[in-house]
Design a protein around this motif. Sequence first.
Motif, PDB file in Angstrom:
ATOM      1  N   TYR A   1       0.873  -1.246  -0.059  1.00 24.82           N
ATOM      2  CA  TYR A   1      -0.093  -0.181   0.012  1.00 24.82           C
ATOM      3  C   TYR A   1       0.679   1.296   0.039  1.00 24.82           C
ATOM      4  CZ  TYR A   1      -3.632  -3.116   1.541  1.00 24.82           C
ATOM      5  OH  TYR A   1      -4.505  -4.139   1.772  1.00 24.82           O
ATOM      6  N   CYS A   2       0.517   2.393  -0.532  1.00 24.45           N
ATOM      7  CA  CYS A   2       1.237   3.362  -0.450  1.00 24.45           C
ATOM      8  C   CYS A   2      -0.057   4.476   0.416  1.00 24.45           C
ATOM      9  CB  CYS A   2       1.585   4.360  -1.570  1.00 24.45           C
ATOM     10  SG  CYS A   2      -0.007   4.578  -2.856  1.00 24.45           S
ATOM     11  N   ALA A   3       0.579   5.552   1.065  1.00 25.01           N
ATOM     12  CA  ALA A   3      -0.064   6.275   1.679  1.00 25.01           C
ATOM     13  C   ALA A   3       0.501   7.642   1.788  1.00 25.01           C
ATOM     14  CB  ALA A   3      -0.100   6.000   3.088  1.00 25.01           C
ATOM     15  N   VAL A   4      -0.156   8.748   2.060  1.00 31.93           N
ATOM     16  CA  VAL A   4       0.110  10.227   2.101  1.00 31.93           C
ATOM     17  C   VAL A   4      -0.172  10.674   3.459  1.00 31.93           C
ATOM     18  CG1 VAL A   4      -0.228  12.528   1.169  1.00 31.93           C
ATOM     19  CG2 VAL A   4       0.263  10.717  -0.473  1.00 31.93           C
ATOM     20  N   GLY A   5       0.855  11.640   3.956  1.00 32.31           N
ATOM     21  CA  GLY A   5       0.619  12.095   5.169  1.00 32.31           C
ATOM     22  C   GLY A   5       1.733  13.125   5.588  1.00 32.31           C
ATOM     23  N   LEU A   6       1.559  13.572   6.849  1.00 31.32           N
ATOM     24  CA  LEU A   6       2.644  14.278   7.420  1.00 31.32           C
ATOM     25  C   LEU A   6       3.777  13.269   7.850  1.00 31.32           C
ATOM     26  CD1 LEU A   6       0.982  16.655   9.595  1.00 31.32           C
ATOM     27  CD2 LEU A   6       1.862  17.089   7.435  1.00 31.32           C
ATOM     28  N   TRP A   7       5.248  13.741   7.821  1.00 35.87           N
ATOM     29  CA  TRP A   7       6.312  12.857   7.923  1.00 35.87           C
ATOM     30  C   TRP A   7       6.151  11.836   9.225  1.00 35.87           C
ATOM     31  CZ3 TRP A   7       9.795  10.757   5.024  1.00 35.87           C
ATOM     32  CH2 TRP A   7      11.172  10.153   5.737  1.00 35.87           C
ATOM     33  N   GLY A   8       5.888  12.408  10.462  1.00 34.83           N
ATOM     34  CA  GLY A   8       5.860  11.901  11.547  1.00 34.83           C
ATOM     35  C   GLY A   8       4.764  10.839  11.585  1.00 34.83           C
ATOM     36  N   ARG A   9       3.565  11.349  10.874  1.00 39.86           N
ATOM     37  CA  ARG A   9       2.522  10.296  10.663  1.00 39.86           C
ATOM     38  C   ARG A   9       2.712   8.924   9.957  1.00 39.86           C
ATOM     39  NH1 ARG A   9      -2.275  11.492  12.677  1.00 39.86           N
ATOM     40  NH2 ARG A   9      -3.599  10.489  10.718  1.00 39.86           N
ATOM     41  N   ILE A  10       3.440   9.471   9.030  1.00 37.00           N
ATOM     42  CA  ILE A  10       3.661   8.202   8.070  1.00 37.00           C
ATOM     43  C   ILE A  10       4.570   7.226   8.776  1.00 37.00           C
ATOM     44  CG2 ILE A  10       5.217   7.641   5.961  1.00 37.00           C
ATOM     45  CD1 ILE A  10       2.399   8.369   5.124  1.00 37.00           C
ATOM     46  N   LEU A  11       5.547   7.705   9.300  1.00 33.13           N
ATOM     47  CA  LEU A  11       6.547   6.746  10.088  1.00 33.13           C
ATOM     48  C   LEU A  11       5.909   5.990  11.133  1.00 33.13           C
ATOM     49  CD1 LEU A  11       9.882   9.036  10.402  1.00 33.13           C
ATOM     50  CD2 LEU A  11       9.025   7.469   8.481  1.00 33.13           C
ATOM     51  N   LEU A  12       4.934   6.485  11.729  1.00 30.08           N
ATOM     52  CA  LEU A  12       3.913   5.587  12.609  1.00 30.08           C
ATOM     53  C   LEU A  12       3.006   5.027  12.041  1.00 30.08           C
ATOM     54  CD1 LEU A  12       3.697   8.742  15.430  1.00 30.08           C
ATOM     55  CD2 LEU A  12       5.235   6.604  15.413  1.00 30.08           C
ATOM     56  N   GLY A  13       2.757   5.094  10.685  1.00 27.43           N
ATOM     57  CA  GLY A  13       1.866   4.273  10.053  1.00 27.43           C
ATOM     58  C   GLY A  13       0.236   4.808   9.941  1.00 27.43           C
ATOM     59  N   SER A  14       0.659   6.189  10.143  1.00 26.45           N
ATOM     60  CA  SER A  14      -1.023   6.775  10.320  1.00 26.45           C
ATOM     61  C   SER A  14      -0.869   7.796   9.216  1.00 26.45           C
ATOM     62  CB  SER A  14      -1.140   7.358  11.411  1.00 26.45           C
ATOM     63  OG  SER A  14      -0.904   6.663  12.547  1.00 26.45           O
ATOM     64  N   GLY A  15      -0.966   7.167   7.780  1.00 26.80           N
ATOM     65  CA  GLY A  15      -1.254   7.903   6.612  1.00 26.80           C
ATOM     66  C   GLY A  15      -2.786   8.531   6.628  1.00 26.80           C
ATOM     67  N   ASP A  16      -2.755   9.908   5.915  1.00 24.56           N
ATOM     68  CA  ASP A  16      -4.270  10.458   5.824  1.00 24.56           C
ATOM     69  C   ASP A  16      -4.880   9.835   4.961  1.00 24.56           C
ATOM     70  OD1 ASP A  16      -2.658  13.546   6.687  1.00 24.56           O
ATOM     71  OD2 ASP A  16      -3.540  12.022   7.984  1.00 24.56           O
ATOM     72  N   TYR A  17      -4.365   9.483   3.882  1.00 27.49           N
ATOM     73  CA  TYR A  17      -4.946   8.761   2.748  1.00 27.49           C
ATOM     74  C   TYR A  17      -4.108   7.513   2.162  1.00 27.49           C
ATOM     75  CZ  TYR A  17      -6.668  13.333   2.624  1.00 27.49           C
ATOM     76  OH  TYR A  17      -7.207  14.751   2.617  1.00 27.49           O
ATOM     77  N   TRP A  18      -4.903   6.623   1.692  1.00 22.77           N
ATOM     78  CA  TRP A  18      -4.223   5.376   1.382  1.00 22.77           C
ATOM     79  C   TRP A  18      -4.790   4.720   0.065  1.00 22.77           C
ATOM     80  CZ3 TRP A  18      -0.908   2.497   4.482  1.00 22.77           C
ATOM     81  CH2 TRP A  18      -0.859   3.012   5.645  1.00 22.77           C
TER      82      TRP A  18
END
Length: 122
Positions: free
Chosen positions: A95-112
């Motif tokens: 899967y790819c995801a978009v989000g703020l850097w810190g959220r992406i590193l935590l696995g919490s992308g805003d969009y998937w």
Amino acid sequence: QVQLVESGGGLVQAGGSLRLSCGASGRTLSRMAMGWFRQAPGKEREFVGAIMWADGGKTYADSVRGRFTISRDSAKNTMYLQMNSLKPEDTAVYYCAVGLWGRILLGSGDYWGQGTQVTVSS
């Protein structure tokens, strides 16, 4: 809103290569990060790597560092995952995801994205 569409998955033999693509549309990515994740059957989703859209800074999970490479094409709003020296344990839905850097590193992308299957045979 950001729409993400992955492509490029498939079946490959161990030691082979695949390149995944993640096309983004809907809003500017200039302040965002994009990440790749994977989930194998019966396992939790796992962080693979991420890239900062603005400056191209990257990070990778230890399990893929040296084998996988993330890149982006700003003109096409597309992120890529070049996967080399594939192993059977790389088999997963990616899967790819978009989000703020810190959220992406935590696995919490805003969009998937919807995910693309990668299967590596031994």
